[in-house]
Design a protein around this motif. Structure first.
Motif, PDB file in Angstrom:
ATOM      1  N   HIS A  45       0.824  -1.207   0.000  1.00 17.16           N
ATOM      2  CA  HIS A  45       0.000   0.000   0.000  1.00 17.16           C
ATOM      3  C   HIS A  45       0.863   1.265   0.000  1.00 17.16           C
ATOM      4  O   HIS A  45       0.635   2.186  -0.795  1.00 17.16           O
ATOM      5  CB  HIS A  45      -0.943  -0.006   1.209  1.00 17.16           C
ATOM      6  CG  HIS A  45      -1.754   1.234   1.325  1.00 17.16           C
ATOM      7  ND1 HIS A  45      -2.777   1.551   0.447  1.00 17.16           N
ATOM      8  CD2 HIS A  45      -1.685   2.267   2.197  1.00 17.16           C
ATOM      9  CE1 HIS A  45      -3.291   2.721   0.782  1.00 17.16           C
ATOM     10  NE2 HIS A  45      -2.656   3.169   1.839  1.00 17.16           N
ATOM     11  N   ALA A  46       1.866   1.302   0.869  1.00 21.33           N
ATOM     12  CA  ALA A  46       2.736   2.484   0.957  1.00 21.33           C
ATOM     13  C   ALA A  46       3.481   2.715  -0.352  1.00 21.33           C
ATOM     14  O   ALA A  46       3.535   3.842  -0.860  1.00 21.33           O
ATOM     15  CB  ALA A  46       3.723   2.320   2.108  1.00 21.33           C
ATOM     16  N   LEU A  47       4.031   1.662  -0.915  1.00 23.22           N
ATOM     17  CA  LEU A  47       4.784   1.822  -2.165  1.00 23.22           C
ATOM     18  C   LEU A  47       3.880   2.228  -3.319  1.00 23.22           C
ATOM     19  O   LEU A  47       4.291   2.984  -4.206  1.00 23.22           O
ATOM     20  CB  LEU A  47       5.570   0.553  -2.477  1.00 23.22           C
ATOM     21  CG  LEU A  47       6.695   0.242  -1.485  1.00 23.22           C
ATOM     22  CD1 LEU A  47       7.406  -1.047  -1.872  1.00 23.22           C
ATOM     23  CD2 LEU A  47       7.663   1.397  -1.340  1.00 23.22           C
ATOM     24  N   GLU A  48       2.649   1.753  -3.315  1.00 25.80           N
ATOM     25  CA  GLU A  48       1.672   2.187  -4.318  1.00 25.80           C
ATOM     26  C   GLU A  48       1.438   3.698  -4.211  1.00 25.80           C
ATOM     27  O   GLU A  48       1.415   4.403  -5.220  1.00 25.80           O
ATOM     28  CB  GLU A  48       0.358   1.426  -4.137  1.00 25.80           C
ATOM     29  CG  GLU A  48      -0.831   2.045  -4.840  1.00 25.80           C
ATOM     30  CD  GLU A  48      -0.773   1.937  -6.357  1.00 25.80           C
ATOM     31  OE1 GLU A  48      -1.458   2.736  -7.015  1.00 25.80           O
ATOM     32  OE2 GLU A  48      -0.057   1.072  -6.864  1.00 25.80           O
ATOM     33  N   LEU A  49       1.275   4.212  -3.006  1.00 27.31           N
ATOM     34  CA  LEU A  49       1.075   5.650  -2.801  1.00 27.31           C
ATOM     35  C   LEU A  49       2.278   6.451  -3.289  1.00 27.31           C
ATOM     36  O   LEU A  49       2.126   7.466  -3.976  1.00 27.31           O
ATOM     37  CB  LEU A  49       0.825   5.951  -1.315  1.00 27.31           C
ATOM     38  CG  LEU A  49      -0.468   5.433  -0.710  1.00 27.31           C
ATOM     39  CD1 LEU A  49      -0.456   5.608   0.808  1.00 27.31           C
ATOM     40  CD2 LEU A  49      -1.667   6.131  -1.328  1.00 27.31           C
ATOM     41  N   TYR A  50       3.464   5.996  -2.943  1.00 26.11           N
ATOM     42  CA  TYR A  50       4.677   6.709  -3.344  1.00 26.11           C
ATOM     43  C   TYR A  50       4.910   6.596  -4.845  1.00 26.11           C
ATOM     44  O   TYR A  50       5.284   7.578  -5.493  1.00 26.11           O
ATOM     45  CB  TYR A  50       5.881   6.210  -2.545  1.00 26.11           C
ATOM     46  CG  TYR A  50       5.982   6.883  -1.195  1.00 26.11           C
ATOM     47  CD1 TYR A  50       6.863   7.930  -0.995  1.00 26.11           C
ATOM     48  CD2 TYR A  50       5.181   6.489  -0.137  1.00 26.11           C
ATOM     49  CE1 TYR A  50       6.959   8.567   0.232  1.00 26.11           C
ATOM     50  CE2 TYR A  50       5.257   7.114   1.097  1.00 26.11           C
ATOM     51  CZ  TYR A  50       6.143   8.156   1.267  1.00 26.11           C
ATOM     52  OH  TYR A  50       6.220   8.799   2.481  1.00 26.11           O
ATOM     53  N   ASN A  51       4.692   5.422  -5.409  1.00 28.18           N
ATOM     54  CA  ASN A  51       4.867   5.257  -6.861  1.00 28.18           C
ATOM     55  C   ASN A  51       3.887   6.134  -7.633  1.00 28.18           C
ATOM     56  O   ASN A  51       4.260   6.744  -8.638  1.00 28.18           O
ATOM     57  CB  ASN A  51       4.689   3.790  -7.261  1.00 28.18           C
ATOM     58  CG  ASN A  51       5.910   2.970  -6.937  1.00 28.18           C
ATOM     59  OD1 ASN A  51       7.028   3.473  -6.897  1.00 28.18           O
ATOM     60  ND2 ASN A  51       5.708   1.683  -6.689  1.00 28.18           N
ATOM     61  N   ARG A  52       2.664   6.191  -7.156  1.00 31.79           N
ATOM     62  CA  ARG A  52       1.656   7.037  -7.806  1.00 31.79           C
ATOM     63  C   ARG A  52       2.092   8.505  -7.749  1.00 31.79           C
ATOM     64  O   ARG A  52       2.000   9.229  -8.734  1.00 31.79           O
ATOM     65  CB  ARG A  52       0.298   6.845  -7.140  1.00 31.79           C
ATOM     66  CG  ARG A  52      -0.837   7.417  -7.955  1.00 31.79           C
ATOM     67  CD  ARG A  52      -2.223   7.144  -7.375  1.00 31.79           C
ATOM     68  NE  ARG A  52      -2.351   5.856  -6.712  1.00 31.79           N
ATOM     69  CZ  ARG A  52      -2.950   5.677  -5.544  1.00 31.79           C
ATOM     70  NH1 ARG A  52      -3.489   6.687  -4.898  1.00 31.79           N
ATOM     71  NH2 ARG A  52      -3.034   4.479  -5.019  1.00 31.79           N
ATOM     72  N   ARG A  53       2.576   8.930  -6.605  1.00 31.70           N
ATOM     73  CA  ARG A  53       3.009  10.325  -6.440  1.00 31.70           C
ATOM     74  C   ARG A  53       4.198  10.640  -7.338  1.00 31.70           C
ATOM     75  O   ARG A  53       4.281  11.720  -7.928  1.00 31.70           O
ATOM     76  CB  ARG A  53       3.364  10.586  -4.970  1.00 31.70           C
ATOM     77  CG  ARG A  53       3.887  11.966  -4.661  1.00 31.70           C
ATOM     78  CD  ARG A  53       2.828  13.008  -4.831  1.00 31.70           C
ATOM     79  NE  ARG A  53       3.327  14.312  -4.405  1.00 31.70           N
ATOM     80  CZ  ARG A  53       2.615  15.400  -4.423  1.00 31.70           C
ATOM     81  NH1 ARG A  53       1.365  15.366  -4.833  1.00 31.70           N
ATOM     82  NH2 ARG A  53       3.129  16.531  -4.031  1.00 31.70           N
ATOM     83  N   LEU A  54       5.113   9.716  -7.465  1.00 34.19           N
ATOM     84  CA  LEU A  54       6.350   9.975  -8.217  1.00 34.19           C
ATOM     85  C   LEU A  54       6.245   9.604  -9.694  1.00 34.19           C
ATOM     86  O   LEU A  54       7.200   9.786 -10.446  1.00 34.19           O
ATOM     87  CB  LEU A  54       7.515   9.233  -7.562  1.00 34.19           C
ATOM     88  CG  LEU A  54       7.916   9.770  -6.183  1.00 34.19           C
ATOM     89  CD1 LEU A  54       8.885   8.818  -5.501  1.00 34.19           C
ATOM     90  CD2 LEU A  54       8.484  11.169  -6.290  1.00 34.19           C
TER      91      LEU A  54
END
Length: 167
Positions: A135-144
């Motif tokens: 979940h966290a990496l999905e949020l960061y990947n989406r942001r970046l």
């Protein structure tokens, strides 16, 4: 000139982000390694400077600053001109929001998953840590996905705080 002493442990992501910012700022400091596996953070001597028994801990001419995010903010305010933590309230709010994400989402996700792998006895729920990591990496990947930096159009404390977990 302020004398800085950083109490830390080499494998901690929270300690790493503080060392990273100190390096980026070109600030000299003394490092005091704390061996968590030997319980050095729970000794009466260490608890006298940080009753929470956690690293990193920064001592600056008698001032004791605990918590990696608090240390990052203090270092930025003390040694920087606003590059890493902007003074504009809107920009600062954006950086602070991503600092909070590093404290919560990255701590409960990738950091716990890493602990589960390295020190399984310290992790209470490896499956939950893996789910939170995704979940966290999905949020960061989406942001970046469409930008180079988390909070602003340039590197900030948000990127420093996230770097150890997402690099």
């Amino acid at each position: 000139m302020t004398t800085l002493t950083l109490y830390d442990t080499a494998l901690s992501w929270n300690c790493h982000k503080v060392r990273l910012l100190l390096s980026l700022l070109g600030v000299h400091y003394e490092r005091v390694p704390v061996d968590l596996l030997k319980g050095e953070h729970k000794t009466p001597e260490f608890l006298s400077i940080n009753p929470f028994g956690q690293v990193p801990m920064l001592e600056a001419d008698g001032r004791l600053i605990r918590n990696s995010q608090a240390i990052l903010v203090w270092l930025s305010r003390k040694y920087d001109d606003g590059r890493w933590l902007p003074g504009d309230p809107d920009d600062e709010a954006e950086v602070n929001a991503w600092l909070a994400a590093a404290t919560f989402e990255l701590r409960l996700g990738p950091d716990d998953a890493r602990l589960a792998k390295l020190y399984p006895l310290l992790c209470v729920n490896a499956q939950l840590a893996c789910s939170r990591t995704a979940h966290a990496l999905e949020l960061y990947n989406r942001r970046l996905a469409s930008r180079n930096w988390l909070a602003l159009a340039r590197p900030t404390l948000a990127d420093v705080a996230a770097f150890p977990a997402i690099s």
